[in-house]
Design a protein around this motif. Structure first.
Motif, PDB file in Angstrom:
ATOM      1  N   ALA A  54       0.842  -1.199   0.000  1.00  0.00           N
ATOM      2  CA  ALA A  54       0.000   0.000   0.000  1.00  0.00           C
ATOM      3  C   ALA A  54       0.876   1.247   0.000  1.00  0.00           C
ATOM      4  N   GLY A  55       0.412   2.269  -0.720  1.00  0.00           N
ATOM      5  CA  GLY A  55       1.111   3.545  -0.718  1.00  0.00           C
ATOM      6  C   GLY A  55       2.358   3.582  -1.562  1.00  0.00           C
ATOM      7  N   ALA A  56       2.519   2.634  -2.471  1.00  0.00           N
ATOM      8  CA  ALA A  56       3.736   2.593  -3.284  1.00  0.00           C
ATOM      9  C   ALA A  56       3.699   3.568  -4.450  1.00  0.00           C
ATOM     10  N   GLY A  57       2.567   4.219  -4.674  1.00  0.00           N
ATOM     11  CA  GLY A  57       2.462   5.144  -5.796  1.00  0.00           C
ATOM     12  C   GLY A  57       2.048   4.432  -7.062  1.00  0.00           C
ATOM     13  N   PRO A  58       1.660   5.182  -8.085  1.00  0.00           N
ATOM     14  CA  PRO A  58       1.165   4.556  -9.316  1.00  0.00           C
ATOM     15  C   PRO A  58       2.274   3.865 -10.104  1.00  0.00           C
ATOM     16  N   ALA A  59       1.959   2.649 -10.571  1.00  0.00           N
ATOM     17  CA  ALA A  59       2.885   1.934 -11.445  1.00  0.00           C
ATOM     18  C   ALA A  59       2.758   2.482 -12.864  1.00  0.00           C
ATOM     19  N   ASP A  60       3.744   2.182 -13.686  1.00  0.00           N
ATOM     20  CA  ASP A  60       3.671   2.610 -15.089  1.00  0.00           C
ATOM     21  C   ASP A  60       2.552   1.866 -15.825  1.00  0.00           C
ATOM     22  N   VAL A  61       2.392   0.572 -15.509  1.00  0.00           N
ATOM     23  CA  VAL A  61       1.350  -0.236 -16.136  1.00  0.00           C
ATOM     24  C   VAL A  61       0.751  -1.156 -15.083  1.00  0.00           C
ATOM     25  N   VAL A  62      -0.564  -1.340 -15.154  1.00  0.00           N
ATOM     26  CA  VAL A  62      -1.254  -2.347 -14.355  1.00  0.00           C
ATOM     27  C   VAL A  62      -1.843  -3.369 -15.313  1.00  0.00           C
ATOM     28  N   VAL A  63      -1.465  -4.632 -15.136  1.00  0.00           N
ATOM     29  CA  VAL A  63      -1.972  -5.727 -15.963  1.00  0.00           C
ATOM     30  C   VAL A  63      -3.032  -6.465 -15.168  1.00  0.00           C
ATOM     31  N   ILE A  64      -4.249  -6.491 -15.688  1.00  0.00           N
ATOM     32  CA  ILE A  64      -5.356  -7.177 -15.018  1.00  0.00           C
ATOM     33  C   ILE A  64      -5.495  -8.560 -15.633  1.00  0.00           C
ATOM     34  N   ALA A  72     -13.925  -5.588 -15.472  1.00  0.00           N
ATOM     35  CA  ALA A  72     -14.451  -4.225 -15.334  1.00  0.00           C
ATOM     36  C   ALA A  72     -14.403  -3.754 -13.882  1.00  0.00           C
ATOM     37  N   ALA A  73     -14.823  -4.614 -12.955  1.00  0.00           N
ATOM     38  CA  ALA A  73     -14.829  -4.235 -11.541  1.00  0.00           C
ATOM     39  C   ALA A  73     -13.413  -4.047 -11.012  1.00  0.00           C
ATOM     40  N   VAL A  74     -12.496  -4.931 -11.413  1.00  0.00           N
ATOM     41  CA  VAL A  74     -11.108  -4.814 -10.964  1.00  0.00           C
ATOM     42  C   VAL A  74     -10.477  -3.548 -11.531  1.00  0.00           C
ATOM     43  N   LEU A  75     -10.768  -3.248 -12.798  1.00  0.00           N
ATOM     44  CA  LEU A  75     -10.229  -2.029 -13.398  1.00  0.00           C
ATOM     45  C   LEU A  75     -10.746  -0.793 -12.675  1.00  0.00           C
ATOM     46  N   LYS A  94     -13.291  -9.302 -25.896  1.00  0.00           N
ATOM     47  CA  LYS A  94     -13.051  -7.870 -25.751  1.00  0.00           C
ATOM     48  C   LYS A  94     -14.309  -7.017 -25.832  1.00  0.00           C
ATOM     49  N   THR A  95     -15.224  -7.292 -26.742  1.00  0.00           N
ATOM     50  CA  THR A  95     -16.347  -6.384 -26.988  1.00  0.00           C
ATOM     51  C   THR A  95     -17.205  -6.205 -25.749  1.00  0.00           C
ATOM     52  N   ARG A  96     -17.603  -7.304 -25.121  1.00  0.00           N
ATOM     53  CA  ARG A  96     -18.465  -7.206 -23.943  1.00  0.00           C
ATOM     54  C   ARG A  96     -17.729  -6.558 -22.784  1.00  0.00           C
ATOM     55  N   ILE A  97     -16.459  -6.894 -22.597  1.00  0.00           N
ATOM     56  CA  ILE A  97     -15.690  -6.295 -21.505  1.00  0.00           C
ATOM     57  C   ILE A  97     -15.564  -4.790 -21.702  1.00  0.00           C
ATOM     58  N   LEU A  98     -15.302  -4.359 -22.928  1.00  0.00           N
ATOM     59  CA  LEU A  98     -15.185  -2.928 -23.194  1.00  0.00           C
ATOM     60  C   LEU A  98     -16.487  -2.205 -22.862  1.00  0.00           C
ATOM     61  N   ALA A  99     -17.621  -2.824 -23.197  1.00  0.00           N
ATOM     62  CA  ALA A  99     -18.916  -2.227 -22.858  1.00  0.00           C
ATOM     63  C   ALA A  99     -19.107  -2.165 -21.348  1.00  0.00           C
ATOM     64  N   GLU A 100     -18.693  -3.231 -20.631  1.00  0.00           N
ATOM     65  CA  GLU A 100     -18.824  -3.253 -19.176  1.00  0.00           C
ATOM     66  C   GLU A 100     -17.934  -2.194 -18.529  1.00  0.00           C
TER      67      GLU A 100
END
Length: 318
Positions: A54-64, A72-75, A94-100
């Protein structure tokens, strides 16, 4: 200069841990998160990274790297916590996830839908490999709200894992994934299901008066095998076609639900071919059977050529 030095991977299954291992091999700092403490601990023991603090600051990339139904909820949670500057996922629809994601109020400008075309029929962090993506296609699916910088960053991440990046529209990706991945899984499972109860059924009872033992070269006691399922004759063909039927059923229910229409459309097409073949066999009509077999030869040749190019790319990357 690399556009990323620190990456957070959420989800320590086969794909997430393999991504983490590949990035660690490339010298990237990786932190891991998973709701399952055992999976997180095993991935860390394998050298995939360290537990996210916790508190490490934003990473350059987050891979879900979670199941499609939770992306969608995790993002949304990850963005609310400010875990990263750019986000991507590895789900195979991809299509349904993008809509969610859009309905969930996520920031789309920094979200790059992704799908590495690699996997195994075994799951969990213990099955992960740093070289899983070498020479493989990694599909990225840009959308109108996406920033070019985010796309470049995730493309660089995929390349660092040894993959070849290909840009596809989300709907085009889903139709392609249905054809080359999702439909084969369903067919493999459907064929393997024909044998699910055979071992429990036991030998079939012969009709009355059927001879069940024979004398061969003067030796008696040769009995006719009444294996109704036919597994006593099983060889390489059945093994090869049903290999992916051993994949985790729960994971695949989720994947198929998120790409339902493209898969169902292909199943309808295939069912028409199979119905024609069945009708032709019953009518002793060789024409439709020959036509399907000829198209199968042509399709197989194209598949072999495509896979040979993939193997060449894998060898070049190793």
């Amino acid at each position: 200069m690399s556009p990323f030095r620190r990456v957070v991977v959420i989800g320590c299954g086969l794909i997430g841990t393999s991504v983490a291992c590949a990035l660690r091999r490339a010298g990237v700092r990786v932190e891991l998160a998973d709701h399952d403490p055992w999976a997180l601990a095993q991935a860390a023991r394998m050298g995939a990274g360290t537990a996210l603090r916790a508190g490490a600051g934003p990473a350059d990339v987050v891979v879900i790297a979670t199941p499609p139904s939770s992306v969608a909820a995790v993002l949304r949670e990850a963005q609310d916590r400010g875990l990263g500057r750019v986000y991507t996922d590895v789900a195979s629809a991809k299509t349904r996830i993008l809509a969610e994601v859009e309905r969930g109020g996520c920031d789309l400008s920094c979200y790059v839908p992704g799908h590495p075309m690699a996997g195994r029929e075994v799951s969990g962090p213990g099955a992960a490999r740093a070289g899983l993506f070498e020479g493989r296609t990694w599909a990225l699916c840009p959308h109108p709200a996406l920033s070019p910088r985010a796309l470049r960053t995730v493309a660089a991440l995929a390349t660092a894992c040894g993959a070849e990046v290909r840009l596809l529209a989300p709907d085009v990706h889903d139709r392609a994934a249905a054809a080359v991945s999702h439909l084969p899984l369903v067919l493999s499972a459907a064929l393997a299901a024909r044998f699910a109860t055979g071992a429990q059924d036991g030998p079939a009872e012969p009709p009355p008066g059927t001879k069940t033992d024979y004398e061969v070269d003067g030796e008696t006691g040769w009995e006719v095998d009444r294996d109704a399922g036919g597994l006593s004759l099983a060889a390489g063909a059945l093994r090869d076609v049903t290999r992916v039927a051993g994949s985790p059923a729960g994971m695949w229910r989720d994947i198929l639900a998120h790409n339902a229409t493209p898969v169902a459309d292909l199943l309808d097409e295939l069912t028409r071919d199979l119905s024609r073949v069945a009708a032709a066999l019953r009518a002793a009509d060789d024409g439709p059977v020959a036509e399907v077999l000829a198209r199968g030869n042509e399709g197989h040749a194209r598949i072999v050529r495509a896979l040979s190019r993939t193997r060449e790319a894998e060898r070049a990357a190793s």
